[in-house]
Write a protein that holds these residues in place. Structure first.
Motif, mmCIF file in Angstrom:
data_model
loop_
_atom_site.group_PDB
_atom_site.id
_atom_site.type_symbol
_atom_site.label_atom_id
_atom_site.label_comp_id
_atom_site.label_asym_id
_atom_site.label_seq_id
_atom_site.Cartn_x
_atom_site.Cartn_y
_atom_site.Cartn_z
ATOM 1 N N SER A 114 -53.841 -60.292 -47.889
ATOM 2 C CA SER A 114 -54.337 -58.803 -47.821
ATOM 3 C C SER A 114 -54.568 -58.237 -46.498
ATOM 4 C CB SER A 114 -55.346 -58.589 -48.911
ATOM 5 O OG SER A 114 -55.126 -58.760 -50.026
ATOM 6 N N THR A 115 -55.551 -59.084 -45.681
ATOM 7 C CA THR A 115 -55.969 -58.766 -44.362
ATOM 8 C C THR A 115 -54.497 -58.668 -43.354
ATOM 9 O OG1 THR A 115 -56.423 -61.079 -44.056
ATOM 10 C CG2 THR A 115 -58.286 -59.347 -44.316
ATOM 11 N N GLN B 34 -44.025 -46.099 -51.455
ATOM 12 C CA GLN B 34 -44.344 -47.236 -52.232
ATOM 13 C C GLN B 34 -43.529 -47.926 -53.326
ATOM 14 O OE1 GLN B 34 -48.802 -46.459 -52.632
ATOM 15 N NE2 GLN B 34 -48.349 -44.289 -52.561
ATOM 16 N N VAL B 35 -43.621 -48.975 -53.138
ATOM 17 C CA VAL B 35 -42.772 -49.770 -54.316
ATOM 18 C C VAL B 35 -43.756 -50.562 -55.211
ATOM 19 C CG1 VAL B 35 -41.031 -51.623 -54.238
ATOM 20 C CG2 VAL B 35 -41.188 -50.124 -52.268
ATOM 21 N N ASN B 36 -43.247 -50.798 -56.360
ATOM 22 C CA ASN B 36 -43.587 -51.323 -57.696
ATOM 23 C C ASN B 36 -45.032 -51.114 -57.960
ATOM 24 O OD1 ASN B 36 -41.683 -52.112 -59.006
ATOM 25 N ND2 ASN B 36 -41.781 -54.570 -58.531
ATOM 26 N N LEU B 37 -45.916 -50.729 -57.096
ATOM 27 C CA LEU B 37 -47.267 -50.256 -57.419
ATOM 28 C C LEU B 37 -47.655 -49.281 -56.754
ATOM 29 C CD1 LEU B 37 -49.682 -51.045 -58.988
ATOM 30 C CD2 LEU B 37 -50.554 -52.487 -57.083
ATOM 31 N N LEU B 38 -48.239 -48.053 -57.557
ATOM 32 C CA LEU B 38 -48.763 -46.975 -56.835
ATOM 33 C C LEU B 38 -50.185 -47.163 -56.512
ATOM 34 C CD1 LEU B 38 -47.755 -44.012 -55.998
ATOM 35 C CD2 LEU B 38 -48.668 -43.247 -58.096
ATOM 36 N N SER B 39 -50.432 -46.731 -55.194
ATOM 37 C CA SER B 39 -51.893 -47.107 -54.967
ATOM 38 C C SER B 39 -52.844 -45.776 -55.263
ATOM 39 C CB SER B 39 -52.010 -47.198 -53.440
ATOM 40 O OG SER B 39 -51.902 -46.093 -52.827
ATOM 41 N N ASN B 40 -53.825 -45.771 -55.147
ATOM 42 C CA ASN B 40 -54.774 -44.529 -55.328
ATOM 43 C C ASN B 40 -54.505 -43.318 -54.718
ATOM 44 O OD1 ASN B 40 -56.342 -45.602 -57.524
ATOM 45 N ND2 ASN B 40 -57.828 -46.532 -56.212
ATOM 46 N N GLN B 41 -53.722 -43.730 -53.602
ATOM 47 C CA GLN B 41 -53.162 -42.648 -52.534
ATOM 48 C C GLN B 41 -51.627 -42.385 -52.842
ATOM 49 O OE1 GLN B 41 -54.436 -40.541 -49.685
ATOM 50 N NE2 GLN B 41 -52.704 -39.597 -50.256
ATOM 51 N N ALA B 42 -51.408 -40.928 -53.394
ATOM 52 C CA ALA B 42 -49.917 -40.710 -53.727
ATOM 53 C C ALA B 42 -49.251 -40.475 -52.445
ATOM 54 C CB ALA B 42 -49.998 -39.240 -54.549
ATOM 55 N N GLN C 225 -45.460 -52.247 -50.363
ATOM 56 C CA GLN C 225 -45.441 -52.919 -51.628
ATOM 57 C C GLN C 225 -47.160 -53.160 -51.557
ATOM 58 O OE1 GLN C 225 -43.966 -56.974 -52.447
ATOM 59 N NE2 GLN C 225 -44.609 -56.830 -54.460
ATOM 60 N N ASN C 226 -47.762 -52.340 -52.515
ATOM 61 C CA ASN C 226 -49.092 -52.494 -52.570
ATOM 62 C C ASN C 226 -49.567 -53.814 -53.003
ATOM 63 O OD1 ASN C 226 -50.131 -49.795 -51.314
ATOM 64 N ND2 ASN C 226 -49.190 -49.070 -53.084
ATOM 65 N N ALA C 227 -50.614 -54.596 -52.671
ATOM 66 C CA ALA C 227 -51.230 -55.670 -53.287
ATOM 67 C C ALA C 227 -52.185 -55.266 -54.513
ATOM 68 C CB ALA C 227 -51.835 -56.502 -52.250
ATOM 69 N N ASN C 228 -52.773 -54.138 -54.226
ATOM 70 C CA ASN C 228 -53.881 -53.433 -55.148
ATOM 71 C C ASN C 228 -53.494 -52.259 -54.958
ATOM 72 O OD1 ASN C 228 -55.865 -52.920 -53.337
ATOM 73 N ND2 ASN C 228 -56.144 -55.209 -53.325
ATOM 74 N N VAL C 229 -54.404 -51.371 -55.713
ATOM 75 C CA VAL C 229 -54.420 -49.811 -55.609
ATOM 76 C C VAL C 229 -55.029 -49.282 -54.612
ATOM 77 C CG1 VAL C 229 -53.996 -49.629 -58.233
ATOM 78 C CG2 VAL C 229 -56.190 -49.705 -57.348
ATOM 79 N N SER C 230 -55.995 -50.133 -54.046
ATOM 80 C CA SER C 230 -57.100 -49.207 -52.909
ATOM 81 C C SER C 230 -56.673 -49.872 -51.527
ATOM 82 C CB SER C 230 -58.469 -49.612 -53.296
ATOM 83 O OG SER C 230 -58.787 -51.068 -53.547
ATOM 84 N N LEU C 231 -56.261 -51.198 -51.134
ATOM 85 C CA LEU C 231 -56.286 -51.684 -49.981
ATOM 86 C C LEU C 231 -55.867 -50.892 -48.908
ATOM 87 C CD1 LEU C 231 -56.496 -54.424 -48.386
ATOM 88 C CD2 LEU C 231 -54.088 -54.877 -48.836
ATOM 89 N N GLN D 99 -53.470 -55.312 -41.627
ATOM 90 C CA GLN D 99 -52.981 -55.322 -39.935
ATOM 91 C C GLN D 99 -51.906 -54.927 -39.854
ATOM 92 O OE1 GLN D 99 -54.054 -59.236 -38.900
ATOM 93 N NE2 GLN D 99 -56.478 -58.807 -38.978
ATOM 94 N N ALA D 100 -50.879 -55.649 -40.562
ATOM 95 C CA ALA D 100 -49.365 -54.970 -40.087
ATOM 96 C C ALA D 100 -49.159 -53.376 -40.346
ATOM 97 C CB ALA D 100 -48.491 -55.652 -41.200
ATOM 98 N N VAL D 101 -49.831 -52.949 -41.325
ATOM 99 C CA VAL D 101 -49.522 -51.439 -41.610
ATOM 100 C C VAL D 101 -49.939 -50.722 -40.742
ATOM 101 C CG1 VAL D 101 -50.271 -49.614 -43.293
ATOM 102 C CG2 VAL D 101 -49.141 -51.544 -44.167
#
Lengths: 322, 338
Positions: free
Chosen positions: B90-91, B134-142, B111-117, B95-97
């Motif tokens: 996750s870290t 965003q791919v396969n999992l939408l985070s809390n940020q649309a 591709q989000n690892a979880n909804v908040s990271l 960092q990459a993003v």
């Protein structure tokens, strides 16, 4: 208390496991059955083979955090070569050679350069897996070709006894004989007790360290192959899991000491029994993952506390090596 | 006579028209010709643009397939493609993003690892004029686009099929679920969808909901234990095909192959379809990572041509799910390019 104090840790752990098993069988239908005992042993066989390798290193006052990585990478090399059309014996030989090479590299770094085993093996995980990924294992998931039935057959049962359990039994017997009936085995205990004295007494310390880490790697390879035989695939993601801590837990809870020279195959058996009974019972009761962690942690903590009460703190604990 | 005059006038007009068109510049001609203009506008909007992509990891079939399809599409249209592999960390992903946003690509795909990271970073990207997919999992940020699976619906679809095959007294009605990581959103969503269906049917009894943490070896051990307790199990449903392969082997080892129906949701790697053909899997519901790769590429091409300000509008492209139950549906799985 004095009588209790003469109990070895493995006996105490086995006793706790037995009490747990009895309470599970009172509350769960068909818990106390031959079939469930078999299922329990099957689920612990792979962890058990890893733990047998780990106890050899821990007795010699070392630790090998790269053991799962070595086991998975060397098994993956064998599977990859099988998929490429190599024969089973040759593919296994290549995996074996890779495991031995990785074990030797660990030993060389620890012994020749005197880098503590904790740091050496923590970093060698990245080197081993990284090198494998950039060379022959670009994909983390490698499926065993379906025509390769030989390896999958090892994951099946023989007259209702799982073959992985028999493999574990054979490994346990050989490890026990190695530790207690060979000179090198006794040397490892001596080295774990006091490395400096072992060296001054003229023991072949280089050979002792190499044999520890190579044997640990070899048993890792066997465990990796058992995993392939039960799932028909290798998933290198396992390297990133917390499995290595389960392995160390089994060894330490059963009576192995990170201060070295304590424990043996009996400790592995006791540790496995306790963890196995716990996991099996909680799976059957369908306890959720968080609660499982709490219960697992609680029981382990209780065992450690009882052990400290029975075997009070001494100077041995003060010289942790790893 | 009249006819001759008319003919002469017509010819004159045609010649005049021809003369005008011959003197007009090619650009002016294209302006009036939408067929020629189309490709020029397209190239102008996409050529030389930079697209950055950060999956959870490469080295697994789904990540590699997405990347291969995107790379092929973007190379075709002269789009620069940057890929970072966080290798499940996750870290490292965060960092990459962060560093990619500072490089100011035109589009960022994650591709989000979880909804908040990544929520703050995705917002920052859009504020900096970068389109976010965003791919396969939408985070809390649309964000500008979401491409992926509706996992609640996947859970519902598989559970509905299990009810049809196991419910109504046709069998013991016992079902075991093999979850991934209990905290993972794709696992939680499938669980929600499945339980919605199972709870409505009295003949179905969910006997186990253990989590195998996406690990086939754990799925194997859990399933072996469950089968021991419930040899009359009707179906087991694993929340990821690769993980559920371990459960399928446990069913085979217990000598229950064919009697216990092994279901899995799948991204469609070849190995999953192979297991269906070997009758180790009863059915899988494949969302096809190869098709998703095309959907992601199309979302990127659409955004680059939209002229919208990043963060101003949203589009959603849901993946289709395909049932695979035998050899005839083997094309719903993909082969990784060599």
């Amino acid at each position: 208390m004095h009588i209790l104090g003469s109990f070895k840790q493995e006996s105490l752990v086995a006793l706790v496991a037995l009490i747990l098993a009895i309470s599970f069988s009172l509350s769960l239908d068909s818990y106390a059955s031959w079939g469930n005992a078999i299922a329990l042993m099957r689920s612990m066989a792979i962890l058990g083979v890893f733990a047998l390798g780990m106890i050899i290193v821990i007795i010699g006052r070392g630790i090998d955090l790269s053991q799962i990585a070595i086991g998975m990478v060397s098994a993956a090399i064998s599977v990859k070569l099988l998929a490429a059309g190599m024969t089973l014996p040759l593919a296994l030989l290549a995996g074996l050679a890779a495991a031995m090479a990785m074990g030797s590299i660990n030993a060389a770094l620890i012994h020749a350069l005197a880098i503590p085993p904790l740091f050496t093996t923590l970093t060698s995980v990245f080197v081993f897996v990284g090198l494998a990924r950039v060379s022959i294992l670009p994909s983390m998931i490698i499926n065993l070709p379906s025509q390769q039935t030989g390896l999958v057959a090892v994951g099946q049962n023989w007259h209702s006894v799982p073959i992985p359990v028999m493999v574990f039994g054979a490994c346990a017997l050989l490890t026990h004989l190695f530790l207690h009936a060979t000179t090198m085995g006794r040397f490892i205990y001596a080295y774990g007790d006091n490395a400096e004295t072992a060296r001054l007494s003229g023991m072949p310390v280089t050979a002792i360290v190499i044999s520890q880490y190579v044997l640990c790697a070899l048993l890792g390879f066997v465990a990796g192959l058992l995993m392939v035989s039960t799932t028909a695939m290798v998933d290198l993601k396992t390297v990133n899991s917390t499995m290595i801590f389960d392995v160390i837990l089994v060894v330490v809870i059963g009576g192995g000491s990170l201060a070295g020279a304590r424990g043996g195959v009996a400790s592995v058996l006791a540790g496995l029994l306790l963890i196995g009974v716990l996991l099996n019972g909680m799976t059957l009761m369908d306890v959720n993952a968080q609660l499982q962690n709490i219960i697992k942690g609680g029981v382990l903590l209780a065992v450690i506390m009882v052990d400290h009460w029975l075997h009070p703190y001494d100077e041995e604990d003060a010289r942790q090596s790893v | 006579m009249n006819a001759t005059i008319k003919m002469t006038i017509k010819t004159g007009i045609s010649v005049l028209a021809l003369a005008i068109s011959a003197t007009a510049s090619p650009t002016v001609m294209a302006d009036n010709n939408p067929r020629a203009q189309m490709r020029m506008d397209f190239d102008q909007a996409v050529k030389g643009k930079t697209v950055a992509w950060v999956p959870i990891t490469l080295g697994n079939p789904i990540g590699d397939m997405w990347t291969a399809v995107m790379r092929e599409n973007f190379a075709k249209y002269g789009i620069k493609f940057l890929v970072r592999d966080p290798n499940f960390s996750s870290t490292a992903q965060l960092q990459a993003v962060t560093s990619l946003i500072n490089q100011k690509p035109d589009v960022l795909i994650v591709q989000n690892a979880n909804v908040s990271l990544l929520t703050k970073e995705l917002r920052r990207a859009m504020d900096n004029g970068i389109y976010v997919v965003q791919v396969n999992l939408l985070s809390n940020q649309a964000s500008d686009a979401y491409v992926g699976v509706d996992y609640v619906d996947v859970g519902r679809q598989i559970a509905t099929d299990i009810v049809a095959e196991c419910g109504g007294g046709k069998s013991s009605g016992k079902v075991a679920l093999v979850q991934g990581e209990v905290t993972a959103t794709d696992s939680i969503d499938q669980m929600k969808g499945a339980m919605e269906v199972f709870n409505k049917d009295k003949s179905i009894k969910v006997v186990s909901t253990q989590a195998a943490k996406w690990d086939s070896s754990k799925a194997n051990a859990l399933t072996a234990t469950t089968l021991q307790q419930h040899p009359d199990l009707c179906a087991t449903y694993g929340f990821w095909g690769t993980m559920q392969q371990g459960a399928a082997q446990a069913v085979k080892t217990a000598g229950l192959q064919g009697r216990v129906k092994v279901y899995a949701s799948s991204d469609g790697p070849r190995a999953d379809c192979d297991l269906v053909e070997q009758k180790l899997f009863h059915k899988i519901l494949s969302f096809r990572a190869d098709v998703q790769g095309e959907q992601i590429s199309n979302a990127v091409l659409s955004l680059l041509q939209s002229g919208n300000k990043p963060g101003s509008k949203r589009i959603t492209l849901l993946s289709n799910n395909y049932w695979v139950s035998g050899k005839n549906e083997r094309n719903y799985c993909y082969d990784l390019p060599k």
